[in-house]
Design an enzyme around this catalytic site. Structure first.
Site, PDB file in Angstrom:
ATOM      1  N   GLY A   4      57.230  33.337  99.593  1.00 44.85           N
ATOM      2  CA  GLY A   4      56.486  32.144  99.188  1.00 44.85           C
ATOM      3  C   GLY A   4      56.593  31.764  97.726  1.00 44.85           C
ATOM      4  CD1 TRP A  27      61.968  29.999  94.961  1.00 48.02           C
ATOM      5  CD2 TRP A  27      63.246  28.650  96.198  1.00 48.02           C
ATOM      6  NE1 TRP A  27      63.274  30.234  94.623  1.00 48.02           N
ATOM      7  CE2 TRP A  27      64.090  29.436  95.361  1.00 48.02           C
ATOM      8  CE3 TRP A  27      63.833  27.749  97.066  1.00 48.02           C
ATOM      9  CZ2 TRP A  27      65.478  29.313  95.379  1.00 48.02           C
ATOM     10  CZ3 TRP A  27      65.221  27.626  97.087  1.00 48.02           C
ATOM     11  CH2 TRP A  27      66.032  28.394  96.252  1.00 48.02           C
ATOM     12  CG  ASP A  30      61.235  33.077 106.041  1.00 46.21           C
ATOM     13  OD1 ASP A  30      61.550  33.994 106.833  1.00 46.21           O
ATOM     14  OD2 ASP A  30      61.729  32.968 104.913  1.00 46.21           O
ATOM     15  CG  ASP A  85      66.113  32.002 114.227  1.00 40.53           C
ATOM     16  OD1 ASP A  85      66.721  31.278 113.428  1.00 40.53           O
ATOM     17  OD2 ASP A  85      66.619  33.017 114.757  1.00 40.53           O
ATOM     18  CG  ASP A 142      66.054  32.060  98.350  1.00 42.35           C
ATOM     19  OD1 ASP A 142      67.233  32.100  97.961  1.00 42.35           O
ATOM     20  OD2 ASP A 142      65.192  32.880  97.983  1.00 42.35           O
ATOM     21  CE  LYS A 166      69.744  33.725  99.182  1.00 43.38           C
ATOM     22  NZ  LYS A 166      68.758  34.747  98.791  1.00 43.38           N
TER      23      LYS A 166
END
Length: 206
Positions: free
Chosen positions: A62, A64, A81, A97, A122, A162
């Site tokens: 958490g 970000w 997430d 997911d 991320d 990322k």
């Protein structure tokens, strides 16, 4: 092998405990050092502004989301997430997911048809150490983030994701160039030097 693993774990733990960004995160009340990665990206490119709608993919634990809400309190943040995440004040969290259609549908519904200003991702798969397999997993997550961004971003919006240098990296850059007017790679100082991770930023949909 076990001895080697213990040495690696000890070395990582030593680096972690002495990491200045870990100490900064503890001091500033962030859940992870990753908060400073997003801060550096935003300081460099000025992507975030008050009142935006931001989607935070791969949000746990958490940091970000914390940064987004702390720096821009009137920003609407929707976080997702596969792992659980402790609540962040003012953040809508979806656990699931991102690769599953049902979870994507929940995310679509949470956006409520409003154009998204920035998507930050991320997300990273569990890496196996097999280069070709890992590259495929990484590429798949990036493709999903790109697909979501291209569907939901406002025309001048941005995607921060990322990625990892290595097999498949150049193909991911080419995909970004097909979707965005401006594509910038950026490795924040708060990203560990020996890590292959970097961040790819796409700005302005084509």
């Amino acid at each position: 092998m076990a001895t080697k693993n213990r040495k690696v774990n000890r070395a990582w733990l030593n680096d972690h405990l002495n990491d200045p960004y870990v100490k900064m995160a503890q001091r500033d009340g962030y859940r992870a050092r990753a908060a400073y990665k997003l801060k550096e990206i935003n300081d460099a490119l000025g992507l975030l502004r008050p009142g935006q709608l931001v989607v935070d993919l791969g949000s746990a634990p958490g940091a970000w989301s914390q940064y987004l809400r702390r720096e821009y309190p009137d920003t609407t943040v929707i976080a997702l997430d596969i792992l659980p995440m402790e609540p962040v004040d003012g953040v809508t969290f979806i656990q699931g997911d991102f690769r599953e259609d049902g979870i994507l549908q929940q995310l679509h519904e949470a956006v409520k048809g409003r154009p998204v200003d920035v998507v930050v991702s991320d997300m990273a798969p569990n890496l196996s150490g097999i280069a070709s397999s890992d590259a495929a997993r990484i590429s798949h997550l990036v493709e999903l983030a790109l697909e979501f961004a291209s569907t939901h971003l406002q025309p001048r919006g941005a995607l921060v994701t990322k990625v990892f240098h290595g097999s498949g990296y150049s193909q991911i850059v080419e995909q970004f160039k097909r979707h965005f007017v401006t594509v910038k790679p950026l490795k924040p100082k708060s990203s560990r030097d020996r890590s292959a991770e970097t961040f790819l930023i796409g700005i302005g949909l084509k």
